[in-house]
Design a protein around this motif. Structure first.
Motif, short mmCIF file in Angstrom:
data_model
loop_
_atom_site.label_atom_id
_atom_site.label_comp_id
_atom_site.label_asym_id
_atom_site.label_seq_id
_atom_site.Cartn_x
_atom_site.Cartn_y
_atom_site.Cartn_z
N ARG A 223 1.67 1.78 -23.06
CA ARG A 223 1.75 2.96 -22.19
C ARG A 223 0.59 3.63 -22.02
N ALA A 224 -0.19 3.98 -23.06
CA ALA A 224 -1.49 4.37 -22.82
C ALA A 224 -2.43 3.75 -22.03
N ALA A 225 -2.55 2.28 -22.13
CA ALA A 225 -3.51 1.46 -21.54
C ALA A 225 -3.07 1.48 -19.86
N HIS A 226 -1.60 1.21 -19.91
CA HIS A 226 -1.34 0.77 -18.23
C HIS A 226 -0.55 1.92 -17.73
N ALA A 227 -0.16 2.90 -18.26
CA ALA A 227 0.62 4.11 -17.53
C ALA A 227 -0.18 5.26 -17.81
N GLY A 228 -1.31 5.27 -18.46
CA GLY A 228 -2.22 6.55 -18.68
C GLY A 228 -1.49 7.44 -19.39
N ILE A 229 -0.17 7.30 -20.13
CA ILE A 229 0.24 8.29 -20.95
C ILE A 229 -0.44 8.67 -22.28
N VAL A 230 -0.56 9.79 -22.54
CA VAL A 230 -1.40 10.32 -23.78
C VAL A 230 -0.37 10.12 -24.93
N PRO A 231 -0.69 9.59 -26.01
CA PRO A 231 0.29 9.46 -27.12
C PRO A 231 0.32 10.87 -27.84
N THR A 232 1.43 11.07 -28.39
CA THR A 232 1.75 12.27 -29.22
C THR A 232 0.62 12.01 -30.30
N ARG A 233 0.54 13.36 -31.21
CA ARG A 233 -0.27 13.07 -32.42
C ARG A 233 0.57 12.33 -33.44
N ASP A 234 1.62 12.45 -33.62
CA ASP A 234 2.46 11.59 -34.41
C ASP A 234 2.51 10.14 -34.06
N GLU A 235 2.58 9.73 -32.67
CA GLU A 235 2.21 8.28 -32.51
C GLU A 235 0.72 7.84 -32.67
N GLU A 236 -0.01 8.67 -32.45
CA GLU A 236 -1.27 8.33 -32.82
C GLU A 236 -1.49 7.90 -34.30
N VAL A 237 -1.24 9.01 -35.13
CA VAL A 237 -1.13 8.75 -36.64
C VAL A 237 -0.74 7.51 -37.06
N ALA A 238 0.63 7.34 -36.49
CA ALA A 238 1.49 6.15 -36.97
C ALA A 238 0.62 4.81 -36.60
N ALA A 239 0.19 4.92 -35.01
CA ALA A 239 -0.47 3.67 -34.76
C ALA A 239 -1.89 3.20 -35.64
N ILE A 240 -2.46 4.19 -35.65
CA ILE A 240 -3.90 3.89 -36.63
C ILE A 240 -3.47 3.63 -38.08
N GLY A 241 -2.34 4.32 -38.65
CA GLY A 241 -2.08 3.84 -39.94
C GLY A 241 -1.65 2.40 -40.02
N HIS A 242 -0.86 2.02 -39.23
CA HIS A 242 -0.12 0.79 -39.02
C HIS A 242 -1.38 -0.37 -38.75
N ALA A 243 -2.41 0.03 -37.82
CA ALA A 243 -3.47 -1.02 -37.75
C ALA A 243 -4.24 -1.10 -38.89
N ALA A 244 -4.54 0.15 -39.54
CA ALA A 244 -5.37 0.05 -41.16
C ALA A 244 -4.57 -0.80 -41.90
N THR A 245 -3.37 -0.54 -42.00
CA THR A 245 -2.77 -1.63 -42.97
C THR A 245 -2.89 -3.11 -42.74
N ILE A 246 -2.62 -3.43 -41.33
CA ILE A 246 -2.51 -4.73 -40.77
C ILE A 246 -4.19 -5.27 -41.17
N VAL A 247 -5.11 -4.46 -40.82
CA VAL A 247 -6.34 -5.12 -40.88
C VAL A 247 -7.09 -5.36 -42.27
N HIS A 248 -6.59 -4.40 -42.90
CA HIS A 248 -7.09 -4.65 -44.47
C HIS A 248 -6.24 -5.68 -45.32
N ALA A 249 -5.09 -5.77 -44.80
CA ALA A 249 -4.09 -6.65 -45.23
C ALA A 249 -4.43 -8.43 -45.03
N ILE A 250 -4.97 -8.53 -43.58
CA ILE A 250 -5.30 -9.71 -43.30
C ILE A 250 -6.77 -10.09 -43.53
N THR A 251 -7.64 -9.00 -43.24
CA THR A 251 -9.04 -9.21 -43.57
C THR A 251 -9.81 -8.22 -44.54
#
Length: 256
Positions: A223-251
């Motif tokens: 939605r952010a990349a293709h529709a230009g929708i600005v994520p909410t603060r909760d969406e932003e925090v959750a997205a970065i949190g999941h990314a950090a978990t996956i990145v540290h788990a995989i590498t």
């Protein structure tokens, strides 16, 4: 960095101008660059001195990335409008250094231990950059700190994509599969969710379920990349949190 000694005049300019400042809440180290401007009648400086600023900033950037990845602090250059404290004066006393160029390393609230500081310096001296998924994750955190939620979630998703694709490459390579075929496999995977599924089929444990990845990171990024929708603060925090978990788990990063 190894190199030739500074000329005496430059050593005098450096005296008492480098330092370490601290408070009870935050400690940081500053790096500054130097770029002397020579008159037409002067001989060109030897390359190790002439290129000191550029070489040092490359070294410091690598050090900075490892330090930030281990400490959990954002990649943020502070006070960018302040002039460099390292400078060269001409014979009339005019400063001939380059403009504002400085960077910082934060080591609070999770201070680096001595082994990590030494490890970051050793890796910088060897030219060993932080793995790209961790570098992109730092970009996501920096965008969050800087109030750019769209960029934050896009970078977070990119970090996950790089980590998962890297895992697939390593696993298939270890099985003797041709590199060109591996590239085609990764290109044929449609989206983060399917890439997540492929990794789990190869026995990876990303630490985040496919459903959460799809709903709270992939969809938010799209939605952010293709529709230009600005994520909410909760969406932003959750997205970065999941990314950090996956990145540290995989590498996972080395401890130092």
């Amino acid at each position: 960095m190894a190199g030739e000694p500074f000329p005496q005049a430059l050593r005098r300019d450096f005296t008492d101008v480098w330092g370490f400042r601290s408070t009870q809440r935050i400690c940081y180290v500053e790096a500054v660059a130097i770029a002397p401007i020579l008159g037409l009648e002067e001989d060109e400086l030897a390359e190790p001195v002439r290129d000191l600023g550029n070489h040092f900033f490359r070294w410091f950037r690598i050090f900075q990335e490892w330090a930030c990845a281990w400490s959990g602090e954002p990649m943020q250059d502070f006070d960018p409008n302040r002039p460099s404290v390292v400078h060269v004066l001409d014979e009339k006393g005019v400063i001939t250094s380059n403009g504002p160029r400085q960077r910082g390393v934060y080591v609070w609230p999770e201070p680096l231990n001595k082994a990590q500081v030494a490890g970051a310096m050793r890796r910088a001296s060897a030219g060993e950059w932080l793995p790209p998924e961790h570098r992109t994750l730092l970009d996501a955190v920096e965008a969050k700190v800087g109030g750019m939620p769209r960029k934050a979630v896009i970078d977070a998703a990119t970090a996950v994509e790089v980590a998962l694709a890297g895992y697939v490459t390593r696993e298939l390579t270890s099985k003797g599969i041709d590199a060109s075929f591996i590239d085609e496999v990764i290109k044929g995977v449609n989206g983060l969710v399917n890439l997540h599924s492929l990794c789990t089929e190869l026995d990876a444990n990303p630490g985040v379920s496919k459903n959460k990845l799809g709903a709270q990171l992939a969809n938010v990024r799209n939605r952010a990349a293709h529709a230009g929708i600005v994520p909410t603060r909760d969406e932003e925090v959750a997205a970065i949190g999941h990314a950090a978990t996956i990145v540290h788990a995989i590498t996972p990063l080395p401890e130092a």
